[in-house]
Write a protein that holds these residues in place. Structure first.
Motif: not given
Length: 217
Positions: A131-145
């Protein structure tokens, strides 16, 4: 321009484990990234600056309408596993996600995988990609809690902020080929009318271990 997203918030705590709510750490690192980029004179925005609810529609609309080229959506994982995960759109190349993963790895956080996920409708599974259009969205999961090895590292606030900085700098480096006007001094991370300002930013990047240069165009 880069827009920073603090995942979850308000009534949505995100992952909860080892006494940590994901939403608390995401706002922490997002605010740090935002100030970090501003200090480097990188145009930036942020989806939320406090602990509020953001619907998927509102959050994605903020990103889509921001005018940004990149969105860094900050998260922490749970559910069994260890290491960072970097997720990109099914329509995007792996270059930016891979660069962020490599930066996290160099900073000492193991990387579980770099991947994209397709939904049943053959579109992006995650709404932040869909849903964010032309923006290159990167989801960063920094580690597991819920990973003892990850939490041992992530319990250090300075380390969490370091990882956030590395992700931000990887994004700045990715944007270094963006066209800029003539008669400016070109730095990997920005453009200035005054060479002194360009030199100052160049030195900041070098202190973080990145090759940097100043070029007049």
């Amino acid at each position: 321009m880069i827009i920073i997203d603090a995942g979850h918030g308000g009534n949505d705590p995100g992952a909860v484990a080892n006494g940590v709510k994901e939403k608390d750490w995401t706002i922490e690192v997002a605010l740090h990234q935002y100030e970090f980029l501003k200090n480097l004179n990188i145009p930036c925005a942020i989806t939320r600056t406090r602990d509020i609810d953001l619907s998927s529609e509102k959050r994605s609309a903020l990103v889509k309408g921001s005018g940004a080229s990149i969105c860094l959506s900050n998260h922490y994982n749970a559910g069994g596993g260890s290491g960072a995960e970097v997720i990109h759109s099914i329509y995007a190349k792996t270059d930016l996600a891979g660069s962020i993963a490599e930066a996290l790895k160099k900073a000492g956080m193991g990387v579980r995988r770099v991947f994209s996920r397709e939904g049943a409708d053959r579109k992006d599974y995650y709404y932040m990609h869909r849903l964010t259009g032309d923006v290159e969205t990167i989801i960063i999961e920094y580690g597991f809690l819920d990973s003892s090895s990850d939490v041992k590292k992530l319990k250090s606030r300075s380390y969490r902020l370091q990882l956030a900085e590395e992700a931000a700098l990887a994004s700045v480096r990715y944007l270094k080929g963006t066209p800029i006007p003539k008669s400016l001094y070109y730095v990997q991370a920005g453009a200035y009318k005054e060479k002194a300002s360009a030199d100052q930013l160049c030195q900041k990047l070098k202190k973080h271990g990145y090759d940097a240069f100043v070029k007049k165009v």
